[in-house]
Motif scaffolding. Structure first.
Motif, PDB file in Angstrom:
ATOM      1  N   ARG A 243       1.664  28.578  42.415  1.00 41.10           N
ATOM      2  CA  ARG A 243       1.079  27.612  41.255  1.00 41.10           C
ATOM      3  C   ARG A 243       0.055  27.222  41.465  1.00 41.10           C
ATOM      4  O   ARG A 243      -0.280  27.201  42.711  1.00 41.10           O
ATOM      5  CB  ARG A 243       2.264  27.027  40.696  1.00 41.10           C
ATOM      6  CG  ARG A 243       2.936  27.994  39.923  1.00 41.10           C
ATOM      7  CD  ARG A 243       4.459  27.111  39.290  1.00 41.10           C
ATOM      8  NE  ARG A 243       4.470  26.417  41.642  1.00 41.10           N
ATOM      9  CZ  ARG A 243       6.074  25.650  41.237  1.00 41.10           C
ATOM     10  NH1 ARG A 243       6.018  25.017  40.468  1.00 41.10           N
ATOM     11  NH2 ARG A 243       5.938  25.428  42.687  1.00 41.10           N
TER      12      ARG A 243
ATOM     13  N   LEU B  48      -0.624  24.051  41.824  1.00 38.92           N
ATOM     14  CA  LEU B  48       0.860  22.802  42.363  1.00 38.92           C
ATOM     15  C   LEU B  48       0.695  23.210  43.452  1.00 38.92           C
ATOM     16  O   LEU B  48       0.459  22.801  45.273  1.00 38.92           O
ATOM     17  CB  LEU B  48       1.758  22.393  41.557  1.00 38.92           C
ATOM     18  CG  LEU B  48       2.453  21.737  42.645  1.00 38.92           C
ATOM     19  CD1 LEU B  48       1.598  19.992  42.281  1.00 38.92           C
ATOM     20  CD2 LEU B  48       3.860  21.413  41.882  1.00 38.92           C
ATOM     21  N   ASP B  49       1.067  25.038  43.730  1.00 44.20           N
ATOM     22  CA  ASP B  49       1.001  24.693  45.642  1.00 44.20           C
ATOM     23  C   ASP B  49      -0.182  24.731  46.017  1.00 44.20           C
ATOM     24  O   ASP B  49       0.220  24.926  47.310  1.00 44.20           O
ATOM     25  CB  ASP B  49       1.746  26.617  45.320  1.00 44.20           C
ATOM     26  CG  ASP B  49       3.095  26.623  44.718  1.00 44.20           C
ATOM     27  OD1 ASP B  49       3.627  26.069  45.031  1.00 44.20           O
ATOM     28  OD2 ASP B  49       3.158  27.841  43.905  1.00 44.20           O
TER      29      ASP B  49
ATOM     30  N   ARG C 296       3.391  14.257  41.285  1.00 45.11           N
ATOM     31  CA  ARG C 296       3.919  15.925  41.379  1.00 45.11           C
ATOM     32  C   ARG C 296       5.197  15.058  41.561  1.00 45.11           C
ATOM     33  O   ARG C 296       5.391  14.649  42.100  1.00 45.11           O
ATOM     34  CB  ARG C 296       3.926  16.923  42.055  1.00 45.11           C
ATOM     35  CG  ARG C 296       4.143  17.112  43.476  1.00 45.11           C
ATOM     36  CD  ARG C 296       3.440  16.272  44.115  1.00 45.11           C
ATOM     37  NE  ARG C 296       4.171  16.158  45.670  1.00 45.11           N
ATOM     38  CZ  ARG C 296       5.480  15.493  46.118  1.00 45.11           C
ATOM     39  NH1 ARG C 296       6.290  14.685  45.388  1.00 45.11           N
ATOM     40  NH2 ARG C 296       5.110  16.173  47.169  1.00 45.11           N
TER      41      ARG C 296
ATOM     42  N   ALA D 133       8.116  19.968  40.064  1.00 37.73           N
ATOM     43  CA  ALA D 133       7.552  20.616  39.954  1.00 37.73           C
ATOM     44  C   ALA D 133       7.865  22.275  38.857  1.00 37.73           C
ATOM     45  O   ALA D 133       7.814  23.089  39.721  1.00 37.73           O
ATOM     46  CB  ALA D 133       7.808  21.343  41.543  1.00 37.73           C
ATOM     47  N   HIS D 134       8.469  21.559  37.755  1.00 39.62           N
ATOM     48  CA  HIS D 134       9.637  22.483  36.762  1.00 39.62           C
ATOM     49  C   HIS D 134       9.169  22.110  35.708  1.00 39.62           C
ATOM     50  O   HIS D 134       9.444  22.880  34.589  1.00 39.62           O
ATOM     51  CB  HIS D 134      10.820  22.913  37.049  1.00 39.62           C
ATOM     52  CG  HIS D 134      11.193  23.415  38.403  1.00 39.62           C
ATOM     53  ND1 HIS D 134      11.429  22.932  39.887  1.00 39.62           N
ATOM     54  CD2 HIS D 134      11.562  24.582  38.634  1.00 39.62           C
ATOM     55  CE1 HIS D 134      11.626  23.442  40.504  1.00 39.62           C
ATOM     56  NE2 HIS D 134      11.738  25.065  39.761  1.00 39.62           N
TER      57      HIS D 134
ATOM     58  N   ASP E 190       2.802  15.747  36.878  1.00 41.59           N
ATOM     59  CA  ASP E 190       1.213  16.320  37.208  1.00 41.59           C
ATOM     60  C   ASP E 190       0.386  16.953  36.167  1.00 41.59           C
ATOM     61  O   ASP E 190      -0.004  17.653  36.693  1.00 41.59           O
ATOM     62  CB  ASP E 190       2.109  17.514  38.234  1.00 41.59           C
ATOM     63  CG  ASP E 190       2.545  18.661  37.948  1.00 41.59           C
ATOM     64  OD1 ASP E 190       3.050  18.514  36.465  1.00 41.59           O
ATOM     65  OD2 ASP E 190       2.451  19.816  38.453  1.00 41.59           O
TER      66      ASP E 190
ATOM     67  N   CYS F 280       2.154  22.409  37.595  1.00 39.20           N
ATOM     68  CA  CYS F 280       3.085  23.281  38.183  1.00 39.20           C
ATOM     69  C   CYS F 280       3.629  24.776  37.357  1.00 39.20           C
ATOM     70  O   CYS F 280       4.631  24.988  37.555  1.00 39.20           O
ATOM     71  CB  CYS F 280       4.592  22.153  38.250  1.00 39.20           C
ATOM     72  SG  CYS F 280       4.917  21.676  37.034  1.00 39.20           S
ATOM     73  N   LYS F 281       2.817  24.410  36.008  1.00 37.79           N
ATOM     74  CA  LYS F 281       3.266  25.738  35.106  1.00 37.79           C
ATOM     75  C   LYS F 281       1.808  26.287  35.508  1.00 37.79           C
ATOM     76  O   LYS F 281       1.908  27.281  34.459  1.00 37.79           O
ATOM     77  CB  LYS F 281       3.179  25.244  33.760  1.00 37.79           C
ATOM     78  CG  LYS F 281       5.235  24.374  33.380  1.00 37.79           C
ATOM     79  CD  LYS F 281       4.961  24.472  31.512  1.00 37.79           C
ATOM     80  CE  LYS F 281       5.020  25.529  31.260  1.00 37.79           C
ATOM     81  NZ  LYS F 281       6.057  24.941  30.014  1.00 37.79           N
TER      82      LYS F 281
END
Length: 247
Positions: A46, A48-49, A66, A69-70, A76, A88-89
């Motif tokens: 994602r 975020l990663d 963040r 993260a779900h 975020d 994160c999505k």
């Protein structure tokens, strides 16, 4: 005899993605600027990663919020390729990785650093609509409610206060006093709760010149909501309740 040997599973292959991030450090920068990073990613990663890899492996000064993260905490929210999303999505593979991915802070709130904004104006509007149950009765156990009455406001209970809807609103960008979609959504959640006794109080608050009547029904907020809330519909229902004089 047939050969039942399973074919080896091919390991996923990484690919390089370019992220253009709008940076800003108030201690050193007069104005925000864009900085480019190349990151090795996989199809399951994602945005975020990607931000984590940049911060951990390339530039530890990169600042962003963040937590879970779900897609639950809402911390975020940011603009990704010009649209408000939760990092994160947002899967990298769902974006056009042949072009740079542009990441910047959400609009309409004071920029503090890089992808971090001051959320206090947002939460001030949220608090002003009194987003809590107000009832004079004191039941021995729980306050009972029918399934039908619960369904009336079920959609607006999903808000995670990420500010994606409010900061996608053109009226909010240009009018610092407008309550914004998220505050109205959270007022809706209690206005239409059959157990609550302060619906009229909230309707009076939102009948202000900076309340629901500032909405121009552009549907930006509904499109931006990562929880799928029908934000524009909720705002329209609050308007209708005001016209009727009751919820």
């Amino acid at each position: 005899m047939s050969d039942n040997t399973a074919a080896p599973i091919e390991a996923p292959k990484p690919f390089t993605v370019t992220l253009n991030i709008r940076r800003y450090n108030p201690e050193f920068d007069a104005e925000p600027y864009w900085q480019s990073f190349d990151v090795e990613m996989y199809s399951t990663d994602r945005v975020l990663d990607a931000l984590h890899r940049i911060k951990w492996d390339q530039d530890g000064s990169l600042a962003f919020r963040r937590s879970c993260a779900h897609g639950i905490c809402g911390s975020d929210a940011m603009r990704i390729n010009g649209r408000n999303r939760l990092a994160c999505k947002t899967l990298v593979k769902d974006l056009d990785v042949t072009k740079p991915i542009y990441v910047e802070a959400i609009k309409g709130l004071p920029l503090e650093k890089d992808l971090i904004v001051d959320m206090e104006p947002f939460f001030n509007a949220y608090r002003e609509v009194q987003p809590f149950l107000q009832a004079s009765s004191k039941p021995e156990k729980e306050r009972l409610q029918s399934v039908k009455d619960r369904e009336r406001f079920d959609d607006t209970t999903k808000c995670i206060l990420c500010a994606a809807c409010t900061t996608s609103c053109p009226v909010f960008w240009t009018d610092g006093q407008y309550f914004g979609p998220a505050a109205i959504v959270n007022a809706h959640r209690f206005i239409f709760d059959s157990r609550d006794e302060a619906s009229q109080v909230r309707l009076d608050i939102l009948n202000d010149k900076e309340g629901v009547w500032r909405c121009r029904t552009t549907f930006n907020c509904t499109e931006a909501c990562p929880r799928g809330i029908e934000v524009t519909k909720a705002i329209a229902e609050v308007k209708q309740a005001m016209i009727r004089g009751r919820r």
